[in-house]
Design a protein around this motif. Structure first.
Motif, PDB file in Angstrom:
ATOM      1  N   SER A 231       0.816  -1.237  -0.107  1.00  0.00           N
ATOM      2  CA  SER A 231      -0.007   0.053  -0.021  1.00  0.00           C
ATOM      3  C   SER A 231       0.644   1.187   0.043  1.00  0.00           C
ATOM      4  O   SER A 231       1.861   1.277   0.883  1.00  0.00           O
ATOM      5  N   ARG A 233      -0.277   5.089   0.485  1.00  0.00           N
ATOM      6  CA  ARG A 233      -1.260   6.106   0.806  1.00  0.00           C
ATOM      7  C   ARG A 233      -0.682   7.652   0.911  1.00  0.00           C
ATOM      8  O   ARG A 233      -0.624   8.120   2.215  1.00  0.00           O
ATOM      9  N   HIS A 240      -8.133   6.156  -5.755  1.00  0.00           N
ATOM     10  CA  HIS A 240      -7.482   4.996  -5.036  1.00  0.00           C
ATOM     11  C   HIS A 240      -7.517   3.920  -6.297  1.00  0.00           C
ATOM     12  O   HIS A 240      -8.416   3.426  -6.670  1.00  0.00           O
ATOM     13  N   ARG A 291      -3.443   7.116  -4.391  1.00  0.00           N
ATOM     14  CA  ARG A 291      -3.307   6.030  -3.420  1.00  0.00           C
ATOM     15  C   ARG A 291      -3.386   4.806  -4.343  1.00  0.00           C
ATOM     16  O   ARG A 291      -4.212   4.513  -5.102  1.00  0.00           O
ATOM     17  N   THR A 293      -3.069   0.325  -3.997  1.00  0.00           N
ATOM     18  CA  THR A 293      -3.014  -0.757  -3.365  1.00  0.00           C
ATOM     19  C   THR A 293      -2.850  -2.062  -4.282  1.00  0.00           C
ATOM     20  O   THR A 293      -3.458  -1.893  -5.405  1.00  0.00           O
TER      21      THR A 293
END
Length: 481
Positions: A231, A233, A240, A291, A293
């Motif tokens: 991740s 952030r 995202h 962001r 992931t």
């Protein structure tokens, strides 16, 4: 100018070409460090050469007992980023291993041109790190009178290092590259960068949470599977993105075992995972305000008494089931779990998966191009543009609704590997079934063919290419603006 290892340096300058009223205009593009006599020599060399200004074209001027001992003249074509990248790669390839390459950056060269030049040089100079103290690339000095190029060089370095990392992992032999080892490499790399966090799920966690596809594919191996979640952030991020990469560290084909020739390069079957993880590392290095992931389902598809069988029904993370009649169609099973998890738990704005998924990709598009699938025209256009800018081509293929009948199963929600044709298209349709309400914000890149180069060419070196890292970084950079 300095010398390396007692050998005279090689000096590279650039040449542009253009046509005006049918007349070829050649301009030697370096001043200051070059003497008038040397400039005249280069001009005469190029006068008799065949299209010396073509991007990546190389002319070599030997100068025995003089300094520099050799001059390499490289073409940059239209002097766009692709041309500068080709020039950087060509210059590095023209230098001998014992030479230190000094590249003159002409005055008024744009930062974008310098970035592309350095990127091409670093990528073409890549060497697989088979020894901890081995050199990482050819030695190159850029000579410039503009300190403002530092940010451009920093960007090129971050990108090149991410590609190197992806190439290193993909080139690594399967004798050391198993899922636990791969996960450890990610943890170690992430630890060098503030702002990155890593979660690694082992077989117990995977079983408890219902990742049936990953467990099935990895069930025949002595080294159990992993799911890596990386991740990034940054503060202030408003978008995202979830990136998913196929991470099959070696693919025997399982019970549906591959022929010997088809199995020889299956250490590259985790190239998608290496690409999405490398891109995330570069995004952190560059501070991209998006962001991210990144999910890397890691498994080794092996043959043993505990391997999953053709005809097995597998329950995925989202609770749906797949009938698998071909254990060599394993990549989509691990991706299905990761995609289902992304939609259910991560609330992504966009999902992009990257995978060495099908050989049919190469049949349709050849070795140099990936297949792109998406229902989102804007997303498809943005990824294509990013790939064009990065030098990683792709072509959009359809997702025809009537082909869904190929996925029909009598004993499960869907069939993972139909015997009929359109293999790359049907594999993409299979993955699409796990996107839920994100289906219109998803793209799939089938990049099995361009993930590996059979010979060094341009900024690619023989072996793993790291395909996808540059495209994703370019796309993420544009997304964050």
């Amino acid at each position: 100018m300095s010398e390396a290892k007692g050998h005279p340096p090689v000096f590279a300058i650039h040449l542009t070409s253009s046509a005006t009223d049918g007349t070829r205009v050649l301009a030697v593009g370096a001043e200051g460090p070059l003497s008038a006599d040397l400039t005249d020599e280069v001009a005469e060399l190029c006068r008799t050469a065949d299209d010396p200004g073509r991007a990546g074209a190389v002319q070599v001027l030997p100068r025995p007992l003089r300094t520099p001992a050799r001059v390499v003249v490289v073409g940059v074509g239209a002097a766009d980023p692709a041309g500068w990248r080709a020039a950087g790669a060509a210059a590095v390839r023209a230098a001998r291993s014992d030479e230190k390459l000094q590249v003159v950056v002409p005055p008024q060269t744009s930062p974008e041109a310098v970035r592309a030049l350095a990127e091409g040089a670093w990528l073409a100079g890549y060497r697989y790190r088979d020894a901890p103290d081995g050199p990482r690339s050819a030695e190159v000095d850029l000579i410039t009178d503009d300190a403002g190029h530092a940010p451009a060089l920093d960007r090129a370095r971050a990108l090149a290092q991410a590609v190197w990392w992806a190439r290193d992992l993909t080139n690594a032999p399967a004798s050391i590259k198993n899922p636990p080892w791969f996960a450890d490499q990610v943890v170690a790399e992430a630890a060098t960068r503030p702002g990155l966090t890593v979660t690694v799920r082992g077989p117990d966690e995977l079983a408890a949470e219902g990742f049936g596809g990953i467990l099935a594919v990895g069930g025949g191996s002595a080294t159990p599977p992993r799911l890596v979640e990386l991740s990034w952030r940054p503060d202030g991020a408003t978008r995202h993105v979830v990136l998913v990469g196929k991470g099959v560290t070696f693919d025997t084909g399982g019970i549906s075992i591959k022929p010997r020739e088809s199995m020889k390069l299956m250490r590259k079957d985790m190239g998608g995972a290496a690409a999405v993880l490398g891109a995330t590392f570069a995004a952190a290095d560059l501070g991209l305000p998006v962001r991210i992931t990144t999910l890397a389902p890691l498994a080794e598809n092996a043959v043993s008494g505990s391997a999953f069988r053709p005809g097995d029904v597998i329950t995925h993370y989202d609770g749906t089931t797949s009938e698998s009649t071909n254990s060599d169609a394993e990549g989509r099973l691990v991706l299905a779990d990761a995609l289902g998890y992304a939609v259910a738990r991560l609330d992504p704005d966009v999902v992009v998966d990257v995978a060495t998924l099908t050989g049919a990709n190469a049949v349709a598009l050849g070795k140099g191009m990936a297949a792109l699938y998406s229902h989102d025209d804007d997303l498809a256009a943005a990824l294509t543009a990013a790939g064009d800018a990065a030098g990683e081509r792709m072509w959009r293929l359809p997702l025809p609704e009537d082909y869904l009948e190929y996925l029909h199963s009598d004993i499960a929600d869907r069939h993972s590997s139909p015997a009929r044709g359109a293999a790359s298209v049907v594999a993409a349709l299979y993955l699409r079934e796990f996107l839920g309400d994100r289906v219109d914000r998803w793209a799939h890149l089938d990049m099995s063919a361009p993930s590996w180069a059979d010979a060094s060419d341009g900024d690619l070196t023989k072996g793993a290419t790291g395909w996808g890292v540059r495209t994703l970084v370019a796309w993420l950079g544009a997304l964050g603006r």
